[in-house]
Design an enzyme around this catalytic site. Structure first.
Site, short mmCIF file in Angstrom:
data_model
loop_
_atom_site.label_atom_id
_atom_site.label_comp_id
_atom_site.label_asym_id
_atom_site.label_seq_id
_atom_site.Cartn_x
_atom_site.Cartn_y
_atom_site.Cartn_z
N PHE A 1 62.18 47.88 51.42
CA PHE A 1 61.34 48.05 52.61
C PHE A 1 60.77 46.75 53.15
CE2 PHE A 1 58.09 48.41 49.21
CZ PHE A 1 57.14 47.52 49.68
N LYS B 1 72.48 51.14 53.61
CA LYS B 1 71.46 52.17 53.37
C LYS B 1 70.13 51.52 53.72
CE LYS B 1 69.06 54.78 49.75
NZ LYS B 1 67.75 54.16 50.02
N CYS C 1 59.38 39.14 47.03
CA CYS C 1 59.72 38.73 45.67
C CYS C 1 59.54 37.23 45.45
CB CYS C 1 61.14 39.14 45.32
SG CYS C 1 62.40 38.38 46.36
N GLU D 1 55.06 43.25 38.21
CA GLU D 1 54.99 43.00 39.65
C GLU D 1 54.02 43.99 40.31
OE1 GLU D 1 58.36 41.73 42.67
OE2 GLU D 1 58.41 43.90 42.34
#
Length: 504
Positions: free
Chosen positions: A151, A176, A285, A386
């Site tokens: 996302f 996708k 990230c 995370e």
């Protein structure tokens, strides 16, 4: 007010889904549902694969020159629509407008790299390898590639990391799109055919759940899978797809660390850490959520960090003055807030708490303010996992050796950075850190598209990273051709086991 229901794209056209399950897309700043996307059926996902497979026959045979011409045109279309796409990205995701522009620009950059396909996809050749024999190695397209999108970068990841090099080297793609943030990717998909004029079926787009997309991992028509997301899902994709003979790039979670030594330029280091920690609301990230700071300057650093963090304007993502926008949706806000509480429960000292922030006029938005937890110790889970939010964790370390030891103990190794004026420690750090992308006085060590995005350890599963020459090699296979032409002398020569390819 009625909410628009989106479609899926196959054969270059948008089709109504037959699903009975629809997934909401929200304006992260208001909490309002602005669209619904289909959870496409297995049959519809299969249809997208068929569309890509049929398009591959002609697209892969198109000359490299012609494919490159498409890419040059496509690059300019993205530039022309920069502001439109940035606004859409900010609205559905929550990045501020400047960050959203960067998201689109980071889709354009790999497209520019793809314009160099005639050079970067070249093979190698030698004449007279043995007497009368020539050998050439070519890079050939794989076939249909599946891209599974997260996302947090709705432009950069599908339309930068995945599509450009894949199609420029002759492959076709099924994307996708992320169900929480599909609108930017869908708008780019519209432009791809309406203005780009690409042949129908070269890129296809569906939205669905993991259940329907599992076909990507097993269907023999899919030759490669490129994925960005959580480590658990990445490991599953890597193990299943690889077991079915597919190439895999699985870019996964991170817990990037900074090492701040006492000889650094503290003002500049703190500015860089504020930017890298709170930029994109920490939902990337390559965020910098953990700072290992040398004890001798820790108090001064924490005070300066708090001062700068408090001055960030938290607000509506598409307000030009906003520095920190909301997180993507309500459940993600809840997850970030739960991690903050867990850190406090584990014994971290809460220096700045952003959980209760309210933005006037946007009370239903998914906002989390800048948060700082100090005195995080190695055994605390909050410092290892995370969080994906605007949360900074401070680990106080004795010296360089203590710092790099704690950093390398983490299971993730996407990026790592050091702030120091010492050339010796900078070089030691670059050599010894586990981080795949290393910054020396650079808070976000993301390389340009001309180099690979090279995470390590549990941050990446696969052999070839995205972008750079790694990306070209991921989307192509080697074909080595050995040629011999008979003359009068060689035609009379008796053949042995090696047929002349071994000199005696």
């Amino acid at each position: 007010m009625s909410v628009e229901r989106k479609k899926y794209c196959v054969y270059g056209e948008w089709r109504e889904s037959k699903t009975d399950k629809w997934m909401p897309v929200t304006d992260s700043s208001t909490g309002e549902v602005i669209a619904e996307v289909p959870c496409c059926t297995v049959e519809e996902v299969d249809e997208a694969i068929t569309s890509a497979q049929e398009a591959f026959k002609d697209w892969s045979m198109l000359s490299i020159s012609k494919r490159t011409q498409y890419m040059f045109k496509w690059r300019n279309i993205l530039v022309e629509h920069l502001e439109e796409l940035a606004y859409l990205c900010a609205k559905e995701l929550g990045k501020n407008l400047n960050e959203a522009r960067g998201d689109v620009l980071k889709a354009i950059e790999p497209t520019e790299l793809a314009c160099a396909t005639p050079i970067v996809s070249q093979g190698k050749a030698s004449m007279q390898v043995t007497t009368g024999f020539d050998t050439a190695s070519y890079r050939m397209p794989l076939g249909v590639v599946a891209g599974i999108v997260p996302f947090n970068f709705p432009a950069m990841i599908p339309w930068g990391w995945m599509v450009p090099l894949a199609i420029a080297t002759g492959n076709t793609v099924v994307l996708k799109a992320a169900s929480h943030t599909p609108l930017t990717a869908m708008r780019i998909m519209e432009l791809f055919y309406e203005e780009g004029g690409f042949p129908k079926g070269v890129v296809n787009l569906v939205t669905c759940s993991r259940q329907e997309s599992e076909i990507f991992l097993t269907d023999p028509r899919i030759k490669a899978v490129t994925f960005v997301g959580t480590t658990g899902v990445g490991k599953h994709i890597y193990s299943v797809a690889a077991a079915h003979g597919k190439r895999v790039q699985a870019q996964c979670e991170a817990k990037n660390h900074a090492l701040v030594l006492e000889d650094c330029d503290l003002e500049s280091a703190t500015n860089a850490i504020v930017n890298s920690t709170y930029g994109c609301a920490g939902m990337r990230c390559m965020a910098l959520p953990v700072v290992c700071v040398q004890e001798s300057i820790a108090d001064k650093f924490v005070a300066l960090l708090k001062e700068k963090a408090q001055n960030l304007k938290v607000g509506c993502a598409y307000d030009e003055e906003t520095k920190l926008g909301p997180v993507v949706h309500a459940k993600h806000k809840e997850s970030v807030c739960n991690w903050i509480q867990k850190g406090i429960d584990e014994g971290a000292e809460c220096v700045l708490d952003g959980r209760d922030i309210v933005v006037p006029g946007f009370e239903n938005g998914f906002f989390v303010g800048p948060t700082i937890l100090d005195k995080v110790t190695p055994e605390m889970e909050v410092g290892q996992r995370e969080i994906f939010g605007p949360v900074t964790l401070i680990k106080r370390v004795k010296d360089f050796e203590d710092g790099i030891t704690q950093m390398n103990a983490n299971p993730f190794a996407n990026g790592s950075v050091i702030f120091t004026q010492s050339g010796f420690y900078a070089r030691q750090f670059a050599m010894r850190t586990d981080g795949g992308m290393v910054g020396i006085n650079v808070g976000i060590p993301v390389p340009s598209a001309y180099f690979p995005f090279s995470g390590n350890k549990d941050s990446f599963f696969g052999d070839q990273h995205v972008l750079g020459i790694d990306g070209v090699r991921f989307y192509t296979r080697a074909k080595t051709v050995t040629t011999h032409w008979y003359d009068e002398k060689s035609a009379k020569r008796a053949l042995d086991t090696w047929e002349g390819t071994v000199e005696r």
